[in-house]
Scaffold this motif. Structure first.
Motif, short mmCIF file in Angstrom:
data_model
loop_
_atom_site.label_atom_id
_atom_site.label_comp_id
_atom_site.label_asym_id
_atom_site.label_seq_id
_atom_site.Cartn_x
_atom_site.Cartn_y
_atom_site.Cartn_z
N ASN A 1 0.85 -1.18 0.00
CA ASN A 1 0.00 0.00 0.00
C ASN A 1 0.89 1.25 0.00
O ASN A 1 2.08 1.15 -0.27
N ARG A 2 0.31 2.39 0.34
CA ARG A 2 1.10 3.62 0.30
C ARG A 2 2.21 3.63 1.35
O ARG A 2 3.30 4.14 1.12
N ALA A 3 1.97 3.06 2.50
CA ALA A 3 2.96 3.08 3.58
C ALA A 3 4.12 2.14 3.32
O ALA A 3 5.26 2.44 3.69
N GLU A 4 3.86 1.02 2.69
CA GLU A 4 4.92 0.03 2.46
C GLU A 4 4.52 -0.86 1.30
O GLU A 4 3.37 -1.32 1.22
N GLY A 5 5.47 -1.13 0.40
CA GLY A 5 5.13 -2.00 -0.72
C GLY A 5 6.32 -2.35 -1.58
O GLY A 5 7.47 -1.99 -1.28
N TYR A 6 6.02 -3.08 -2.66
CA TYR A 6 7.07 -3.60 -3.53
C TYR A 6 6.52 -3.72 -4.95
O TYR A 6 5.33 -4.03 -5.15
N ALA A 7 7.37 -3.45 -5.93
CA ALA A 7 7.00 -3.65 -7.33
C ALA A 7 8.22 -4.12 -8.10
O ALA A 7 9.34 -3.69 -7.83
N ARG A 8 8.00 -5.01 -9.04
CA ARG A 8 9.06 -5.45 -9.95
C ARG A 8 8.55 -5.38 -11.38
O ARG A 8 7.45 -5.84 -11.68
N LEU A 9 9.35 -4.77 -12.24
CA LEU A 9 9.06 -4.70 -13.65
C LEU A 9 10.16 -5.44 -14.40
O LEU A 9 11.34 -5.28 -14.09
N ALA A 10 9.77 -6.25 -15.37
CA ALA A 10 10.74 -7.05 -16.12
C ALA A 10 10.76 -6.62 -17.58
O ALA A 10 9.73 -6.21 -18.14
N SER A 11 11.92 -6.74 -18.19
CA SER A 11 12.08 -6.41 -19.60
C SER A 11 11.82 -7.65 -20.45
O SER A 11 11.60 -8.75 -19.92
N SER A 12 11.88 -7.47 -21.77
CA SER A 12 11.75 -8.62 -22.66
C SER A 12 13.04 -9.42 -22.68
O SER A 12 13.08 -10.52 -23.23
N GLY A 13 14.10 -8.88 -22.08
CA GLY A 13 15.37 -9.60 -21.98
C GLY A 13 15.56 -10.17 -20.60
O GLY A 13 14.64 -10.75 -20.01
N LYS A 14 16.74 -9.95 -20.01
CA LYS A 14 17.06 -10.53 -18.71
C LYS A 14 17.12 -9.50 -17.59
O LYS A 14 17.39 -9.85 -16.45
N GLU A 15 16.87 -8.23 -17.91
CA GLU A 15 16.94 -7.20 -16.88
C GLU A 15 15.58 -7.01 -16.20
O GLU A 15 14.53 -7.29 -16.78
N SER A 16 15.63 -6.49 -14.98
CA SER A 16 14.40 -6.14 -14.28
C SER A 16 14.67 -4.98 -13.32
O SER A 16 15.80 -4.73 -12.93
N ILE A 17 13.61 -4.27 -12.99
CA ILE A 17 13.65 -3.18 -12.02
C ILE A 17 12.84 -3.62 -10.80
O ILE A 17 11.74 -4.14 -10.94
N GLN A 18 13.38 -3.40 -9.62
CA GLN A 18 12.59 -3.60 -8.41
C GLN A 18 12.64 -2.33 -7.58
O GLN A 18 13.66 -1.63 -7.55
N ILE A 19 11.53 -2.05 -6.94
CA ILE A 19 11.45 -0.88 -6.08
C ILE A 19 10.68 -1.25 -4.83
O ILE A 19 9.63 -1.89 -4.88
N ARG A 20 11.26 -0.86 -3.68
CA ARG A 20 10.60 -1.03 -2.39
C ARG A 20 10.45 0.34 -1.75
O ARG A 20 11.29 1.22 -1.94
N TRP A 21 9.38 0.51 -1.01
CA TRP A 21 9.18 1.77 -0.29
C TRP A 21 8.58 1.48 1.08
O TRP A 21 7.88 0.49 1.28
N LYS A 22 8.91 2.35 2.03
CA LYS A 22 8.41 2.15 3.39
C LYS A 22 8.37 3.48 4.12
O LYS A 22 9.31 4.27 4.05
N LYS A 23 7.28 3.71 4.81
CA LYS A 23 7.14 4.91 5.64
C LYS A 23 8.20 4.89 6.72
O LYS A 23 8.43 3.88 7.38
N ALA A 24 8.88 6.01 6.92
CA ALA A 24 9.96 6.05 7.90
C ALA A 24 10.22 7.49 8.32
O ALA A 24 9.77 8.44 7.67
#
Length: 264
Positions: free
Chosen positions: A26-49
């Protein structure tokens, strides 16, 4: 060509062929991963602090864990950390490679962890620079949500209840005090409109019963007025993308009546 991923109050651009494969939290804490058509990917984590959190300690723990995993597989591991523009930026090399950043965002009072990873071959630096330079956690006049062709900018105060990513259709469901809103991106617009009139299709697709219909230069508005609450919808055909974007809102206050400028 690049596109946007905007979620829970932050946004960044990425190559068009990247897509989300995991989104949670949710807005306070979460995770997302996006993958490419190749072998790379992006990950992002966020947390209220709170500001002043020891980010260096957290990053050391993360890199140490990667090193331990590499050691178990008898793979050499190395890493490097620098501080740039208030961010801890790092890179690592083991079985694969990664470049990332860890930083505190004062406008959102959250810690963000961003990383691009891939195999040992090739350079991640261009994609990493794009991620960092395009990252935006500032609060604008409206809150942007953008994913898989759906791009909407709506008033603040909405909470994402759930999302659904299907082939040809992307849907986000929101709630606010006195309102529930459903935003969808429908693919194959040209084929749909060859079979149906837009108002006829929208009435059925958005589960409306005999709505009043008004069309103007920016789209089609559909309304069902009730005693305590109303249902309003806005439909935008985007022929250059061969898609239709719809917003359906059940609301008590006109603040949540869908407007044409909600669609990006």
């Amino acid at each position: 060509m690049n596109t946007e991923f905007a979620w829970q109050g932050f946004a960044f651009s990425h190559p068009e062929d990247w897509a989300p494969i995991n989104v949670s939290g949710n807005r306070a804490e979460g995770y997302a991963r996006l993958a490419s058509s190749g072998k790379e990917s992006i990950q992002i984590r966020w947390k209220k602090a709170k500001d002043g959190l020891r980010l260096d300690t957290k990053l050391e723990s993360y890199l140490a864990r990667l090193g331990q995993d590499a050691k178990k597989e008898r793979i050499a591991f190395q890493s490097k950390v620098d501080e740039q523009d208030g961010r801890l930026q790092y890179k690592w090399l083991g079985a694969g490679q990664g470049r990332g950043a860890l930083f505190y965002s004062e406008p959102t009072s959250r810690v963000f962890f961003l990383e691009i990873d891939g195999d040992r071959k090739g350079s991640l630096l261009p994609a990493f620079r794009q991620l960092i330079e395009s990252f935006d956690g500032e609060r604008g006049e409206r809150e942007l949500w953008a994913v898989l062709g759906l791009r909407v900018a709506m008033p603040y105060g909405l909470e994402l209840e759930r999302h659904e990513f299907k082939a040809g259709k992307t849907t986000l469901w929101f709630k606010a005090r006195g309102a529930s809103i459903e935003c969808s991106r429908w693919g194959f617009a040209e084929q749909l409109l060859e079979k149906y009139e837009l108002a006829e299709w929208a009435t059925a697709a958005l589960r409306l019963k005999q709505p009043s219909v008004r069309a103007d230069e920016c789209g089609t508005h559909l309304t069902m007025k009730g005693l305590l609450e109303s249902v309003g919808a806005f439909v935008s055909v985007q022929p250059d993308l061969n898609q239709i974007v719809t917003i359906r809102s059940r609301f008590r206050h006109t603040r949540w009546r869908p407007q044409c400028d909600w669609v990006g």
